[in-house]
Every structure is written in C-alpha cells, then in structure tokens.
Design an enzyme around this catalytic site. Structure first.
Site, PDB file in Angstrom:
ATOM      1  N   GLY A 201     -28.481  12.914 -55.460  1.00 49.64           N
ATOM      2  CA  GLY A 201     -28.228  13.219 -54.058  1.00 49.64           C
ATOM      3  C   GLY A 201     -28.953  14.483 -53.643  1.00 49.64           C
ATOM      4  CB  SER A 202     -28.521  16.597 -50.671  1.00 50.18           C
ATOM      5  OG  SER A 202     -27.224  17.171 -50.811  1.00 50.18           O
ATOM      6  CB  THR A 203     -31.282  20.456 -53.247  1.00 51.86           C
ATOM      7  OG1 THR A 203     -32.370  19.687 -53.795  1.00 51.86           O
ATOM      8  CG2 THR A 203     -31.268  21.820 -53.917  1.00 51.86           C
ATOM      9  CB  THR A 205     -24.435  17.550 -52.691  1.00 48.44           C
ATOM     10  OG1 THR A 205     -24.322  17.374 -51.271  1.00 48.44           O
ATOM     11  CG2 THR A 205     -23.203  16.961 -53.354  1.00 48.44           C
ATOM     12  N   GLY A 206     -25.888  19.168 -55.035  1.00 49.10           N
ATOM     13  CA  GLY A 206     -26.082  19.446 -56.450  1.00 49.10           C
ATOM     14  C   GLY A 206     -25.690  20.873 -56.806  1.00 49.10           C
ATOM     15  CD  GLU A 223     -33.379  11.582 -58.449  1.00 48.75           C
ATOM     16  OE1 GLU A 223     -33.600  12.273 -57.423  1.00 48.75           O
ATOM     17  OE2 GLU A 223     -33.312  10.356 -58.444  1.00 48.75           O
ATOM     18  CB  CYS A 257     -34.981  10.964 -54.480  1.00 49.14           C
ATOM     19  SG  CYS A 257     -33.245  10.863 -53.998  1.00 49.14           S
TER      20      CYS A 257
END
Length: 449
Positions: A201-203, A205-206, A223, A257
């Site tokens: 998912g998104s950076t 959220t990571g 990822e 992505c």
C-alpha cells in the site's frame, strides 16, 4: 460494494471487528503447530490443490473481481489476475528451500534452518486484491505459518471469495480473512500473537505500520508506493517500444505500484516516441469490464479519480501539451478517466513529481543522460525503473545507476514468481517471490555444533 464502472450494487460485505480478529487469532494459534509439523511436502501438496481449486473457479472469481475492482475480464486484467493467483500458489509450493550448511570444517558445523514465525498478518491493496493477497499468503503458508488476511475496504468481496476457494484445500483454522475497517488493520499490526505483517500500500500507511509494530518487534515486509521512471536512450526504436511503454504505464489503467509513471525520452527521438505511443494508445478500448472487447477499465474509486483529474488539470494549466485524453466525460456513470499522454512537461510538475496512480503518463524531454538519471533518482521512492535501448550493454550500464529495487530493460513492471521483488528507499523493504521470498516468511535459526 458498488461497481466502479456502472455504479450498480455488486454485493454486501460483512464488517468484521476486533472480536472476530481475536477469534481468528485463537483459531490460528491452535491450528498452526499441526500445519508446521506437517512438513514442506504436505504443505506444498495443499498449496497445489489450492491452485487447482482457484483454476476450477477461475471464471467466477474473475467476474467478481471485474465487477468490484473495475478491471476488464480480458487483457492483463481479471482473468490474468486469477491465473496469476494459481501460478504463484504453484511457485510457492514448488520452490526448493533446503537447510544451508554454512561451516563444516571438521571442528565446527553450523547449519542455517528456516522455521515458521507463527501467525502472519496480510494487509492488501485494492488494485490487485486477489493476486497480491496470494503473494502474501502463499509463502507464509508454505513456510508453516498460519495467516490472517485483511483486504482493502474497497475490494473485500474479491478477497473473501478467493480465500473461500483456497480454504477448500487447507486444514481448518490455518487461513482466515477479516473484512474489517482500519481498526482491524491497526490491531493486526499491534497484536502480540502476530509475528509478521505483510503490507502492500501507500508509503504513509507503511510508516504508520512500522511505528505501531515496534512494541512487539514484528517482522515486516513492506511494498510501498512508487513513482517509477523510464529512460529511453537515443538509440531506441520508437515503433518497436511503443507497445511495451504503453502496457508498462497503463496496465490496470495505471493503478499499479510498479507501473511506469514518468517517462524520460532523449530529444533526438522525442517526437517519434510521442507519435508512436499516441498511435498505439488511441486504439486500446476502455469501458465496462464485463464487456469482452475492453482491456482498460475505470479507476476503482472516486478519490483516485479526483487525484488523476487534478494532476492532469495542473499539467494543462502549466502549458504542457496533451497528446491524447485529458477530457473526461463528467456526466458518465463510473470513474472512467481517458487514456492520457502529456508531453512538453517540466520535471517539477506535480504530474511528474507525484504518483498519479492512474491512466496519465507525463513524457519529459532530456538532452543529457546524466540529467535524466538525476531526475529519475531524485524522489524518495524507488520501487521500479526501466531503460529502453537497442544496446543491452549500455542499457545495463544505465540501469546500474538507477536507485530502484528492480530495473527492467525494454520492459516495465514485469514480475516473475521465480525472481525476487522489493523496493528501495521509501518504497519499502523485504523481498517477495522465489526462495528469497520464502526466507522472509520464516525465522532463521542456526544450529551450531
């Protein structure tokens, strides 16, 4: 869930909560030791049977996916994604991974083994919801773990259906799916019984997952977002690369992505590349996914549609040249944004500098290769990149200078279950696929003596 192509109701998803998560954790804890003890051969046989089950239900799964996610049945889309689920299950089942003897000199013997972690939490995205779920759970299960899946709120029906099919081949309690909200996802990242989290998912959220997992020292594979650059060298053949450039950028309507999201083309062939790419793109049909002729679909949700629309409008306002598209029909049903190519755009424009995650490709002219490489490497993300050339040696030389987890030559975004895949910089860490991917779903143990 509403069909993003038509606005029609697809189905109703359950909304699981913390109580269901605790029940899933308890069941997984009870089932995991027996699954681990079964050994690689038995687990591999179960994954192969799961692949057979997916293939037996392939058309039903593809139709659910097309209606909920929006991607067409044909082309590199819904049927392709379901087929990839079966392929990755088989790859995880059949990739060899033996203990490694590190030292055996007559005095010291040290052997590296890979043991199950326990329970793996798998938090997936909405763009490739079935395929990426399999990327997460197949190696986890192969290595003797139980798994708990949390699909995106945008695409729960697809993943619920997939897990129901996969579970036909697995022992009860080993694999669970929870169609919950963010509270459930957050609880997975903090739960003391979950030893590893896989997230795509998104950076932002990571980064939140990294923070929330710290107290339990969870293993993570992340990822995250990308803004992949492609560099076309002056010796490239515009007509020969047009199709590859198009699908590198527009597969899944740009909602990938590791899609090509900014293209740098040498001035010597800039106009020819623009012309060849426009000619190819103009003939690729977009429409409702259940209509067999279409190979591009809508954006999956309104928020993503608005991001793309706003970025293209900003590019127009800056004086960039629209080669194709950029003119959505505002009164149409669904979230269709036309295939859009934007030329004569500055590298600092938001359409270049920000990840658009949709069907709009900026094409930037360069004259100095060092400058193009500097532009390609300037962002904080580095998932993938590509180099396009008729000279393989020169292409590899340029590829080695690009800061990305994978650099493709004369292709973009092509993944292979045998070849490890992961990001650089803020596009995440950890590897998926192949033997390296299996190792990341296990706890290394050295037996020394």
């Amino acid at each position: 869930m509403l069909d993003p192509a038509t606005g029609e109701l697809v189905g109703v998803s359950p909304m699981h909560g913390i109580a269901e998560l605790e029940a899933a954790v308890a069941a997984a804890k009870a089932a995991q030791p027996g699954w681990a003890a079964a050994g690689h051969e038995a687990r591999s046989a179960a994954l192969l049977a799961a692949a057979d089950a997916v293939e037996a239900h392939a058309e039903e799964l593809a139709r659910i996916l097309s209606r909920e996610q929006g991607k067409p049945l044909n082309g590199p889309n819904a049927r392709f994604e379901v087929g990839a689920c079966a392929a990755w299950l088989r790859s995880a089942a059949t990739t060899p991974l033996e203990p490694e003897t590190l030292v055996d000199d007559g005095t010291t013997k040290a052997v590296l083994h890979y043991r199950p972690i326990g329970i793996v939490g798998a938090i997936g995205p909405w763009n490739w919801p079935m395929m990426i779920t399999v990327w997460q759970i197949a190696p986890a299960l192969r290595m003797g773990n139980a798994a708990i899946v949390k699909p995106s709120n945008y695409t729960p029906l697809s993943v619920l259906a997939l897990i129901r099919v996969v579970n036909q081949a697995l022992p009860e309690g080993v694999l669970h799916v929870l169609a919950g909200d963010r509270e459930v996802g957050a609880a997975i990242t903090t739960h003391p019984a979950i030893g590893k989290v896989m997230f795509t998912g998104s950076t932002p959220t990571g980064k939140a997952i990294i923070r929330s997992s710290a107290d339990t020292v969870k293993r993570l594979t992340l990822e995250l977002g990308g803004n992949d650059a492609g560099i076309v060298l002056p010796d490239a053949d515009p007509a020969a690369i047009a199709e590859g450039l198009f699908w590198g950028a527009f597969i899944n309507t740009g909602q990938t992505c590791a899609a090509l999201k900014r293209l740098y083309v040498h001035a010597d062939i800039y106009d020819q590349v623009c012309e060849a790419l426009t000619a190819y793109a103009a003939n690729v049909p977009m429409g409702v996914g259940l209509e067999e002729q279409n190979v591009l679909g809508p954006l999956q949700n309104k928020a993503q549609y608005q991001i793309v629309a706003d970025l293209v409008e900003a590019a127009k306002a800056s004086g960039a040249r629209i080669l194709l598209g950029g003119n959505p029909q505002e009164d149409q049903p669904g979230y269709f944004y036309p295939t859009t190519l934007v030329a004569d755009i500055d590298n600092e424009n938001p359409l270049v500098a920000e990840e658009q995650f949709g069907p709009a490709l900026p094409i930037v002219k360069y004259t100095d290769l060092d400058q193009a490489i500097q532009w390609a490497n300037a962002l904080e993300v580095g998932l993938g990149a590509s180099v396009w050339s008729t000279d393989p040696d020169k292409a590899r030389e340029v590829a080695a200078r690009l800061q990305a987890g994978t650099v493709w030559i004369n292709a973009h975004g092509v993944v292979d279950p045998r070849i490890p895949f992961g990001g650089a910089k803020q596009s995440g860490y950890g590897l998926e696929f192949g033997a390296e991917g299996l190792k990341h779903l296990a706890q290394p143990q050295i037996i020394n003596g």
